[in-house]
Design a protein around this motif. Structure first.
Motif, short mmCIF file in Angstrom:
data_model
loop_
_atom_site.label_atom_id
_atom_site.label_comp_id
_atom_site.label_asym_id
_atom_site.label_seq_id
_atom_site.Cartn_x
_atom_site.Cartn_y
_atom_site.Cartn_z
N LYS A 44 -3.79 20.88 8.22
CA LYS A 44 -4.68 21.71 7.37
C LYS A 44 -4.71 20.70 5.94
CE LYS A 44 -4.78 26.05 8.93
NZ LYS A 44 -4.62 27.65 8.91
N ARG A 45 -3.81 20.23 5.80
CA ARG A 45 -3.45 19.51 4.26
C ARG A 45 -4.56 18.35 4.01
NH1 ARG A 45 3.08 19.20 4.55
NH2 ARG A 45 3.32 21.51 4.69
N GLY A 46 -5.29 17.99 5.07
CA GLY A 46 -6.20 16.60 4.86
C GLY A 46 -7.19 16.89 3.91
N ALA A 47 -7.62 18.22 3.56
CA ALA A 47 -8.58 18.30 2.52
C ALA A 47 -7.97 18.51 1.01
CB ALA A 47 -9.75 19.60 3.09
N THR A 48 -6.63 18.52 1.05
CA THR A 48 -6.16 19.18 -0.22
C THR A 48 -6.04 18.06 -1.33
OG1 THR A 48 -4.07 18.39 0.68
CG2 THR A 48 -4.77 20.60 0.66
N LEU A 49 -6.30 16.85 -1.00
CA LEU A 49 -6.35 15.92 -2.19
C LEU A 49 -7.82 15.79 -2.88
CD1 LEU A 49 -4.89 13.88 -4.04
CD2 LEU A 49 -5.33 12.23 -2.76
N ASN A 105 7.21 14.87 1.56
CA ASN A 105 6.65 15.15 2.97
C ASN A 105 5.47 15.75 3.01
OD1 ASN A 105 8.96 13.70 4.15
ND2 ASN A 105 10.25 15.10 4.07
N PHE A 106 4.99 16.10 1.81
CA PHE A 106 3.56 16.86 1.93
C PHE A 106 2.58 16.10 2.65
CE2 PHE A 106 -0.40 18.56 0.15
CZ PHE A 106 -0.35 19.82 0.57
N TYR A 107 2.49 14.89 2.26
CA TYR A 107 1.58 14.00 3.13
C TYR A 107 1.72 12.62 2.48
CZ TYR A 107 -3.40 13.32 5.01
OH TYR A 107 -4.24 13.07 5.80
N ASP A 108 1.48 11.71 3.37
CA ASP A 108 1.77 10.31 2.91
C ASP A 108 0.63 9.84 2.18
OD1 ASP A 108 2.15 7.49 2.65
OD2 ASP A 108 2.53 7.21 4.98
N PHE A 109 0.89 9.51 0.81
CA PHE A 109 -0.04 9.17 -0.12
C PHE A 109 -0.99 8.06 0.45
CE2 PHE A 109 -1.90 7.64 -4.04
CZ PHE A 109 -2.38 8.98 -4.69
N ASN A 110 -0.45 7.02 0.68
CA ASN A 110 -1.11 5.95 1.25
C ASN A 110 -2.23 6.19 2.51
OD1 ASN A 110 0.15 4.11 -0.57
ND2 ASN A 110 1.66 4.12 0.83
N LEU A 111 -2.21 7.09 3.12
CA LEU A 111 -3.03 7.58 3.91
C LEU A 111 -4.15 8.34 3.52
CD1 LEU A 111 -0.50 8.96 6.90
CD2 LEU A 111 -1.51 6.62 6.62
N TRP A 112 -4.18 8.70 2.24
CA TRP A 112 -5.41 9.37 1.70
C TRP A 112 -6.74 8.32 1.55
CZ3 TRP A 112 -5.68 14.21 1.80
CH2 TRP A 112 -4.38 15.12 1.53
N PRO A 113 -8.02 8.61 1.52
CA PRO A 113 -8.91 7.71 1.52
C PRO A 113 -8.73 7.03 0.00
CG PRO A 113 -9.87 9.72 1.95
CD PRO A 113 -8.26 10.16 1.94
N ALA A 114 -9.28 5.88 -0.34
CA ALA A 114 -9.05 5.06 -1.56
C ALA A 114 -9.79 6.11 -2.64
CB ALA A 114 -9.58 3.69 -1.48
#
Lengths: 413, 76
Positions: A163-168, A198-207
């Motif tokens: 679910k975290r994929g929308a959090t940033l 371990n919340f989310y790998d920062f580099n995997l977020w969209p630019a």
């Protein structure tokens, strides 16, 4: 006309059925694109008696019930299309709440893009609604309300990794809300969550989200006086920003220039010119030359703009760097005349140089400026109060002033 | 710019007419694309930052003026 509405709803239902989050998100956009909004608005305006709930009910399936939410969402589009933003916002709060509670309970997180669109529109529509309210002389409170709703959406999405994929994306939208409302202290909770190990790998977020996040956290570090971190965050934003997005690059530079200048790194004239940062040209010239008067003039001239952008205090601190520079140059000129006595700097000479630059201060203040420079490590030496002279550290043979009384500007940080 | 500055304090209305940095809508904008290949970004054509400006050179205009002033002080 009603047939066209039916076609839109069928296409929406098919996208939901196919779990095509990107496609569904396109149907939900209110402010970003007018493609669906315009058509839906027109159809609903021409068919005032249409039973929208009935039309939309075909969207509902065994696993998702969003037909009624879609009907309300279409009404929000209609209101937006008519320019009634307060109404549109009220309808959007209802539809988005219903959508979000269904979306986040799906087995797979296919609706992530839809969640992003809804959160984005909460901010955008609220902003327009507030403008409408302000014009009517009413209290603009919708953006505050949107912030609360967005934060609650954020909180429901931090649980599982999927679910975290929308959090940033939501975090970036909330940063914009909090900066606009001047409630930046509310950013802290978001940052604490995002930066949990371990919340989310920062580099995997969209630019786009990585750049936006670093821009805002960089600005927060500026406000917190933490220039080293500010430099890191803003430099990241600058390096990763899409090169064609010139206005965002310029805004990043607006904060990065004074931050870097305080560490002794200056922008080239070409860089300032390329991004129309003309306000900084004199500031940078003053730092290079030691012209205290020029700095004061530049600060005064653009005071309102610097204050509004929140960089005034940073720029004011650069005064110390400019003082260092003028002292250094007095020393260098003295050295050319008489190298043996160059390390003895009379307070009276400094005082007169300041006067020449229209810096109207008394003798005691000169001594005070010198002790500050020495205390902060910009100048190496001590003040002989009795002889009214600054005794500078001597340069080693064959060295430069950096090896002696004037260490590199960043060295004391 | 110069004309705008001259009337700045007298006319608050001129505020909105100014087209420059630090504007009200000077907000960090949404990106059109969500993601992009950062390797593709072309290198900036202009030289960006200088960290070697802080040398011991005292030959620019301002330093010359300062020198003249220091000479004047020394003679008096």
């Amino acid at each position: 006309m009603a047939g066209e509405l039916n076609r839109i709803i069928m296409a929406f239902a098919n996208a939901v059925e196919a779990k095509d989050g990107g496609k569904v998100a396109e149907f939900l956009q209110i402010s970003k694109s007018q493609r669906i909004r315009e058509r839906v608005g027109l159809i609903l305006d021409r068919n005032p008696k249409i039973d929208l709930s009935h039309f939309c009910s075909i969207v509902d399936t065994a696993i998702i019930t969003i037909g009624e939410a879609l009907a309300v969402h279409f009404r929000a589009m209609q209101a937006y299309q008519r320019g009634c933003f307060v109404d549109a916002y009220t309808l959007l709060t209802q539809s988005s709440q219903a959508f979000l509670s269904e979306f986040r309970n799906q087995e797979t997180m296919w609706p992530l893009d839809c969640i992003k669109v809804l959160v984005y529109d909460l901010r955008m529509v609220a902003t327009r609604a507030d403008k409408e309210l302000a014009m009517q002389g009413k209290l603009p409170e919708k953006l505050t309300d949107a912030g609360r709703r967005m934060m609650s959406a954020f909180s429901t999405l931090t649980g599982t990794k999927a679910k975290r994929g929308a959090t940033l994306s939501i975090t970036c939208q909330l940063f914009k809300v909090y900066f606009k409302l001047n409630t930046v202290n509310l950013c802290r909770h978001l940052i604490n969550t995002m930066e949990k190990p371990n919340f989310y790998d920062f580099n995997l977020w969209p630019a786009s989200e990585r750049v936006t996040y670093n821009y805002y956290t960089g600005r927060l570090e500026v406000l917190n006086d933490n220039f080293e971190m500010a430099n890191k965050k803003l430099s990241y934003a600058l390096a990763h920003c899409h090169r064609s997005h010139r206005s965002n690059i310029r805004i990043i530079l607006m904060y990065l220039v004074p931050v870097k200048a305080s560490t002794g790194v200056l922008p080239s004239y070409e860089l300032l010119k390329a991004y129309h940062l003309y306000e900084y040209i004199d500031v940078v010239r003053a730092i290079r030359s030691g012209d205290v008067r020029l700095l004061k003039k530049a600060l005064l001239r653009h005071e309102d703009r610097f204050l509004k952008a929140g960089v005034y205090l940073v720029l004011e601190k650069l005064e110390t760097v400019v003082y260092r520079q003028i002292i250094k140059r007095i020393y260098l000129i003295q050295k050319q005349r008489d190298a043996d006595k160059a390390h003895l700097l009379k307070l009276d000479v400094i005082h007169k140089a300041f006067k020449w630059l229209s810096v109207d201060i008394d003798f005691e203040e000169v001594e005070c400026i010198m002790s500050t420079l020495i205390y902060k490590g910009y100048v190496k030496g001590y003040i002989s109060h009795k002889n009214k002279v600054v005794v500078l550290k001597k340069e080693p043979a064959g060295g430069t002033s950096k090896d002696g009384p004037f260490p590199a500007i960043g060295a004391n940080m | 710019m110069a004309a705008g500055d001259a009337t700045e304090s007298a006319q608050p209305a001129a505020e909105t007419a100014r087209v420059d940095v630090f504007e009200d809508d000077d907000e960090f904008e949404e990106f059109e694309n969500e993601d992009w290949d950062e390797q593709e970004g072309e290198k900036e054509a202009v030289a960006q930052w200088e960290d070697d400006w802080d040398d011991d050179d005292v030959n620019d205009d301002f330093a010359q003026q300062l020198r003249a002033e220091l000479d004047r002080v020394a003679e008096s």
